[in-house]
Design a protein around this motif. Structure first.
Motif, mmCIF file in Angstrom:
data_model
loop_
_atom_site.group_PDB
_atom_site.id
_atom_site.type_symbol
_atom_site.label_atom_id
_atom_site.label_comp_id
_atom_site.label_asym_id
_atom_site.label_seq_id
_atom_site.Cartn_x
_atom_site.Cartn_y
_atom_site.Cartn_z
ATOM 1 N N ASP A 121 -6.559 -12.368 3.485
ATOM 2 C CA ASP A 121 -5.249 -13.018 3.607
ATOM 3 C C ASP A 121 -4.554 -13.101 2.244
ATOM 4 O OD1 ASP A 121 -4.580 -13.346 6.250
ATOM 5 O OD2 ASP A 121 -5.582 -15.285 6.478
ATOM 6 N N ASP A 122 -5.305 -13.355 1.201
ATOM 7 C CA ASP A 122 -4.734 -13.337 -0.155
ATOM 8 C C ASP A 122 -4.133 -11.968 -0.476
ATOM 9 O OD1 ASP A 122 -5.241 -15.883 -0.839
ATOM 10 O OD2 ASP A 122 -6.876 -15.446 -2.281
ATOM 11 N N TRP A 123 -4.897 -10.940 -0.166
ATOM 12 C CA TRP A 123 -4.438 -9.574 -0.442
ATOM 13 C C TRP A 123 -3.153 -9.276 0.341
ATOM 14 C CZ3 TRP A 123 -3.437 -5.032 2.090
ATOM 15 C CH2 TRP A 123 -3.400 -3.863 1.309
ATOM 16 N N CYS A 124 -3.146 -9.696 1.607
ATOM 17 C CA CYS A 124 -1.959 -9.450 2.447
ATOM 18 C C CYS A 124 -0.742 -10.213 1.913
ATOM 19 C CB CYS A 124 -2.235 -9.849 3.893
ATOM 20 S SG CYS A 124 -3.402 -8.739 4.728
ATOM 21 N N GLN A 125 -0.970 -11.432 1.418
ATOM 22 C CA GLN A 125 0.149 -12.195 0.845
ATOM 23 C C GLN A 125 0.725 -11.453 -0.357
ATOM 24 O OE1 GLN A 125 1.843 -14.655 1.816
ATOM 25 N NE2 GLN A 125 0.598 -15.817 3.287
ATOM 26 N N LYS A 126 -0.145 -10.925 -1.200
ATOM 27 C CA LYS A 126 0.335 -10.227 -2.399
ATOM 28 C C LYS A 126 1.051 -8.929 -2.028
ATOM 29 C CE LYS A 126 -3.019 -12.127 -5.604
ATOM 30 N NZ LYS A 126 -4.480 -12.142 -5.536
ATOM 31 N N GLN A 127 0.491 -8.179 -1.059
ATOM 32 C CA GLN A 127 1.054 -6.875 -0.711
ATOM 33 C C GLN A 127 2.225 -6.973 0.257
ATOM 34 O OE1 GLN A 127 -0.014 -3.775 -1.925
ATOM 35 N NE2 GLN A 127 -1.157 -5.061 -3.355
ATOM 36 N N HIS A 128 2.108 -7.897 1.206
ATOM 37 C CA HIS A 128 3.074 -7.915 2.319
ATOM 38 C C HIS A 128 3.801 -9.253 2.441
ATOM 39 C CE1 HIS A 128 1.561 -4.092 3.913
ATOM 40 N NE2 HIS A 128 0.339 -4.561 3.757
ATOM 41 N N ALA B 275 -2.475 -12.055 10.061
ATOM 42 C CA ALA B 275 -2.162 -12.284 11.476
ATOM 43 C C ALA B 275 -0.683 -12.088 11.773
ATOM 44 C CB ALA B 275 -2.613 -13.681 11.893
ATOM 45 N N ALA B 276 0.164 -12.300 10.774
ATOM 46 C CA ALA B 276 1.601 -12.190 11.015
ATOM 47 C C ALA B 276 2.129 -10.767 10.816
ATOM 48 C CB ALA B 276 2.348 -13.163 10.097
ATOM 49 N N LEU B 277 1.252 -9.844 10.430
ATOM 50 C CA LEU B 277 1.691 -8.455 10.244
ATOM 51 C C LEU B 277 1.906 -7.783 11.602
ATOM 52 C CD1 LEU B 277 -0.787 -7.280 7.439
ATOM 53 C CD2 LEU B 277 1.615 -7.947 7.161
ATOM 54 N N SER B 278 2.660 -6.694 11.591
ATOM 55 C CA SER B 278 2.849 -5.916 12.822
ATOM 56 C C SER B 278 1.527 -5.222 13.181
ATOM 57 C CB SER B 278 3.926 -4.857 12.591
ATOM 58 O OG SER B 278 3.423 -3.851 11.718
ATOM 59 N N PRO B 279 1.379 -4.813 14.431
ATOM 60 C CA PRO B 279 0.142 -4.101 14.811
ATOM 61 C C PRO B 279 -0.127 -2.886 13.922
ATOM 62 C CG PRO B 279 1.400 -4.679 16.771
ATOM 63 C CD PRO B 279 2.256 -5.065 15.589
ATOM 64 N N GLU B 280 0.902 -2.131 13.579
ATOM 65 C CA GLU B 280 0.708 -0.939 12.746
ATOM 66 C C GLU B 280 0.226 -1.337 11.354
ATOM 67 O OE1 GLU B 280 3.508 -1.585 14.548
ATOM 68 O OE2 GLU B 280 2.898 -0.261 16.194
ATOM 69 N N GLU B 281 0.814 -2.408 10.822
ATOM 70 C CA GLU B 281 0.399 -2.868 9.492
ATOM 71 C C GLU B 281 -1.048 -3.379 9.521
ATOM 72 O OE1 GLU B 281 4.473 -4.464 7.362
ATOM 73 O OE2 GLU B 281 3.682 -5.610 9.052
ATOM 74 N N ARG B 282 -1.398 -4.070 10.582
ATOM 75 C CA ARG B 282 -2.789 -4.549 10.700
ATOM 76 C C ARG B 282 -3.767 -3.361 10.766
ATOM 77 N NH1 ARG B 282 -2.852 -8.046 15.755
ATOM 78 N NH2 ARG B 282 -0.644 -7.605 16.012
ATOM 79 N N ASP B 283 -3.394 -2.354 11.527
ATOM 80 C CA ASP B 283 -4.236 -1.150 11.574
ATOM 81 C C ASP B 283 -4.419 -0.567 10.173
ATOM 82 O OD1 ASP B 283 -4.509 -1.390 14.263
ATOM 83 O OD2 ASP B 283 -3.267 0.344 14.805
ATOM 84 N N GLY B 284 -3.325 -0.559 9.417
ATOM 85 C CA GLY B 284 -3.390 -0.013 8.067
ATOM 86 C C GLY B 284 -4.358 -0.796 7.187
ATOM 87 N N VAL B 285 -4.295 -2.125 7.266
ATOM 88 C CA VAL B 285 -5.205 -2.958 6.469
ATOM 89 C C VAL B 285 -6.654 -2.731 6.914
ATOM 90 C CG1 VAL B 285 -5.865 -5.321 5.873
ATOM 91 C CG2 VAL B 285 -3.432 -4.689 6.002
ATOM 92 N N LEU B 286 -6.870 -2.666 8.222
ATOM 93 C CA LEU B 286 -8.241 -2.482 8.729
ATOM 94 C C LEU B 286 -8.812 -1.121 8.298
ATOM 95 C CD1 LEU B 286 -7.776 -4.031 12.302
ATOM 96 C CD2 LEU B 286 -9.198 -4.961 10.458
ATOM 97 N N HIS B 287 -7.990 -0.091 8.353
ATOM 98 C CA HIS B 287 -8.438 1.225 7.880
ATOM 99 C C HIS B 287 -8.820 1.167 6.403
ATOM 100 C CE1 HIS B 287 -8.057 3.916 11.259
ATOM 101 N NE2 HIS B 287 -6.842 3.463 11.544
ATOM 102 N N ALA B 288 -7.993 0.462 5.627
ATOM 103 C CA ALA B 288 -8.266 0.380 4.180
ATOM 104 C C ALA B 288 -9.540 -0.415 3.907
ATOM 105 C CB ALA B 288 -7.074 -0.257 3.472
ATOM 106 N N LEU B 289 -9.793 -1.460 4.703
ATOM 107 C CA LEU B 289 -11.046 -2.219 4.561
ATOM 108 C C LEU B 289 -12.234 -1.321 4.904
ATOM 109 C CD1 LEU B 289 -10.004 -5.556 6.327
ATOM 110 C CD2 LEU B 289 -10.437 -5.286 3.870
#
Lengths: 236, 591
Positions: free
Chosen positions: A133-140, A145-159
């Motif tokens: 969540d910290d990383w998402c706050q800095k990047q997005h 949880a508040a990201l779009s489905p496509e953005e969440r997929d992107g984060v999960l792929h990167a993890l």
């Protein structure tokens, strides 16, 4: 020793469960549609015991992408995967009771030698979710949880690939844990809180706890006609 | 320290070999005590239906396994590396409780090939000693197949093993394994019915001129009463076998073949929750005086005994010998010493075989070992190795043991690990996929061994066992060769898609992937105290009233599942104890 291949209770159990199974129940898409509409209410009724509110939001938003809902079958959310994971966190498993957890810890060891972090599953989820969540706050400028489905997929792929560096742990370790627990909850017996209405079993055609195929092994190549039963005797 | 009343025989670890030792020694009238670290377990109530049909509890969380939180092992790839703990189950699974791994095994019940027992002599004779790499240190068992044959049969008769003979007194039998060593008679029960995946595999293999046969299995195919009067019932192919106990009394285990009789013998006693930490020696160091264990309350207890049978799991046997100071620990730098020497494992490969929607494999129909077909043409020395440049081989396996979805669901190659595409593939593949796998040998090498870890401890503060292991070139070559033959069969099956898991040169041993629980060596048997820890009767060369059973005695690993050989070696050993050792306690073989 008595030779007792089948106890009376088992026979009763099977008879009862078989009687209620419709012949079309194997892949039954109509039954699936029913579970999809009923699922949100069931999910809302569960209050997490381990995860905090922000963690719970993360968990739901993540498993929803790992196994999304679509016309093929239930998504992880309607299957109750978050409830399954939360319940696992409260038991011996979540506390690391099944793992050797004595130090010293050598997290930089070659990955083929297995998990070497000092975190038990509870600590792993808590530490990783905060870091992501910290990383998402800095990047997005947003929680995961508040990201779009496509953005969440992107984060999960990167993890999954380790393209995101988290402070206290390798992203790949957490992703592997999350995906493993998600599939466990999706396919485990419903008594553990996931696989609601055995919908994941119905989707693939697994008959669950039937556990008796002495007749069907003699019918090679024929489609098995019965739907699943659960350990507690539910049928679908 | 509590001191118990002396017994004649103490058995350390109460799984398959401990139970065989107990029942075979019970008629001598000696006082026998078995010590087991775990709890008592029996078919009812512990494995009863429907609670047994729980993939999460048994298949994934490992309810029947030894809790690693209390004791595990450490692993490193090479001498000089720092070993780290095996913190989560992956590569192999330790048993726990009465029955040990004999409860949650598959029941694959093989005999060794004759050459497996004299491997060093056989390879030297057929291909020349230079055929083996310099650092390969394979050895002979100190006995031959013909000498062991009656004991291999005795174990099959105990278990009611199902199968079809391929070689009876030298006569090759249609439909059995033509490569097996000569048997005196057929299996006790006929084969379990084949699953559909196994039928497709066997048809394809036959079309290629190979020799498929039903896997010898301790999943009973029909009601069977063994010589102790204990009865097994027919397997129903429930799909909850390996990693699970059997609710059908079908899978042979100590519980379903021996314990109902042994537990009633007045001269036999079992003490559970008793964790043996030392074999005690007298002042000469040449004779054991009994064992020390920690009881359920954490108290140290001394148990005097005249004869000590070490019958825990392979790794636990090695660790107990090292902790007790019996025999010289192996040194990989000099190649001298014997305890911990020649640790070996097995090398597997597997193919997922995916058919169209009109082929109903029904993967959930499965038994741990029955219902599966085997090709043994490329195992042991069943073919000429000269052109191939490796020692050993593998059997090829076709079919599946079940379709438990968390662990056994497979998807076609190229499928993502998650998301909508994974889900669609899971749905479309599940009912229409089966497996072909190879199950291969691993030789022993100078730099692959077991010792005590310098850092990590168990719950009692004792050092963990340390494994130093990685693959050698010989095994990569073996696996590539046999896997190519498996691919030939799979192509003949005409699937829609095929996935492959193969360990290639440069791939490290990966403890995260389940391969087999067939770990071997460390207290090996042989013909000389210079090169082995035990003689051919599994008696310690150093301390004559200590016998060590199990796969720790294997000088190298074979391509078969080990339990059939383990049982045969145990019967061989206990016969020598009963008929010779008890009359005249001392070395059964002069060094």
């Amino acid at each position: 020793m008595s030779n007792k291949p089948s106890s009376p209770s088992r026979r009763v159990f099977l008879r009862q469960s078989m009687a209620a199974v419709p012949a079309v129940g194997l892949l039954g898409t109509s039954a699936l549609a029913q579970t999809q509409s009923a699922a949100p209410a069931a999910q809302a009724a569960y209050t997490p015991r381990y995860f905090t509110a922000p963690e719970w939001e993360f968990l739901q938003a993540a498993v929803d992408r790992l196994i999304p809902a679509d016309e093929h079958g239930p998504g992880a959310l309607e299957a109750g995967v978050p409830e399954f994971i939360d319940r696992e966190m409260e038991g011996a498993y979540g506390h690391g009771g099944f793992w050797y957890m004595q130090g010293p810890f050598a997290p930089d060891t070659h990955p083929t030698l297995g998990y070497q972090l000092r975190f038990n599953p509870r600590e792993l989820y808590r530490t990783a979710i905060a870091a992501i969540d910290d990383w998402c706050q800095k990047q997005h400028q947003s929680t995961f949880a508040a990201l779009s489905p496509e953005e969440r997929d992107g984060v999960l792929h990167a993890l999954e690939k380790g393209d995101i560096t988290l402070d206290q742990l390798p992203a790949t370790s957490f992703f592997a844990q999350l995906l493993t627990n998600t599939k466990e909850g999706y396919f485990a017996d419903p008594m553990y809180g996931g696989n609601k209405h055995m919908a994941a079993w119905k989707m693939i055609g697994f008959p669950g706890a039937r556990a008796d195929f002495a007749d069907w092994v003699e019918q090679p190549g024929k489609v098995y006609p019965l739907g699943p039963v659960s350990i507690e005797g539910d049928k679908a | 320290m509590i001191r118990m009343k002396p017994v004649d025989v103490v058995i350390v670890g109460f799984g398959w070999t401990g139970a065989i030792m107990g029942i075979e020694l019970a008629d001598t009238g000696l006082n026998i005590l078995a010590l087991e670290r775990g709890a008592y377990r029996d078919t009812s109530p512990d494995f009863s239906y429907p609670h047994n049909a729980d993939e999460l509890a048994y298949g994934i969380r490992g309810k029947l396994f030894q809790p690693l939180s209390r004791e595990t092992v450490t692993i490193r790839h090479a001498v000089g590396d720092t070993a780290v703990p095996y913190r989560q189950y992956g590569s192999f699974l330790f048993g726990n409780n009465v029955g040990g791994a004999g409860i949650h095994w598959n029941g694959q019940h093989y005999r060794p090939s004759p050459e497996d027992l004299e491997l060093h002599s056989h390879i030297s004779k057929r291909y020349g000693a230079k055929f083996m790499p310099d650092d390969m240190q394979i050895q002979d068992y100190g006995l031959t197949y013909d000498e062991l044959e009656p004991f291999l049969e005795q174990f099959e008769v105990l278990c009611g093993t199902s199968g079809r003979a391929g070689n009876i007194n030298g006569e090759i039998k249609e439909g059995g394994n033509p490569f097996e060593g000569p048997r005196k008679r057929d299996y006790p029960t006929p084969p379990v019915a084949d699953t559909y995946g196994a039928r497709l595999f066997a048809d394809a293999a036959r079309a290629l001129g190979m020799h498929p046969f039903p896997q010898p299995s301790d999943n009973a195919s029909q009601p069977y009463t063994n010589p102790h009067g204990v009865r097994l019932g027919p397997c129903n192919l429930c799909g909850y076998c390996e990693r699970f106990g059997c609710f059908m009394y079908s899978k042979a285990s100590p519980q379903t073949t021996i314990l109902p009789v042994l537990m009633r013998k007045p001269n036999f006693a079992l003490r559970t929750h008793s964790h043996v930490t030392r074999i005690n020696l007298d002042s000469t160091g040449k004779r054991a005086t009994g064992v020390t264990y920690i009881d359920a309350q954490g108290r140290q207890v001394e148990q005097p005994a005249d004869l000590v049978i070490v019958s825990a799991f392979q790794m636990h046997n090695v660790r107990l010998m090292l902790l007790s100071g019996i025999g010289t620990p192996y040194d990989p730098n000099t190649g001298k010493g014997v305890i911990g020497k020649n640790y070996a494992y097995q090398m597997m490969s597997s193919l997922g075989v995916f058919f169209d929607q009109d082929v109903a494999i029904n993967p959930f129909i499965g038994a741990g070992s029955g219902g599966v077909q085997i090709v043994d043409d490329f195992n042991s020395d069943h073919f000429d190795h000269a052109a191939h440049g490796f020692v050993g081989g593998a059997y090829i396996y076709g079919g599946q043991t079940g379709g438990r979805p968390i662990q056994q669901l497979i998807v076609p190659p190229g499928t993502p690990g998650w998301g909508a595409a994974w889900k669609k593939a899971a749905k479309e593949s599940y009912l229409h996929a089966t497996t072909v796998a190879t199950h291969g040998s691993v030789m022993s090498y100078r730099d692959r061994y077991l010792d005590l870890d310098p850092t990590y401890k168990d719950v009692f503060g004792q050092p963990l066992l340390r494994i130093t292991f990685d693959w050698h070139d010989n095994e990569y070559k073996m696996s590539q060769f046999v896997t190519s033959r498996a691919q030939d069969i799979v192509r003949q099956m005409k699937p829609k898609a095929t996935s492959l898991t193969l360990r290639k040169p440069g791939d490290h041993y990966d403890v995260r992937q389940y391969q087999t629980t067939h770990t071997t060596g460390g207290v090996i048997q042989g013909s000389s105290p210079e090169t082995s820890a035990l003689n051919r009767y599994q008696q310690s060369w150093d301390v004559h009233n200590v016998f060590v059973t199990g796969a720790s005695a294997f000088p190298q690993n074979l391509g078969y599942n080990p339990t059939g050989l383990i049982g045969g070696l145990t019967y061989n050993s206990v016969k020598a104890i009963r008929e010779n050792y008890l009359k005249n306690p001392g070395p059964l073989v002069q060094a």
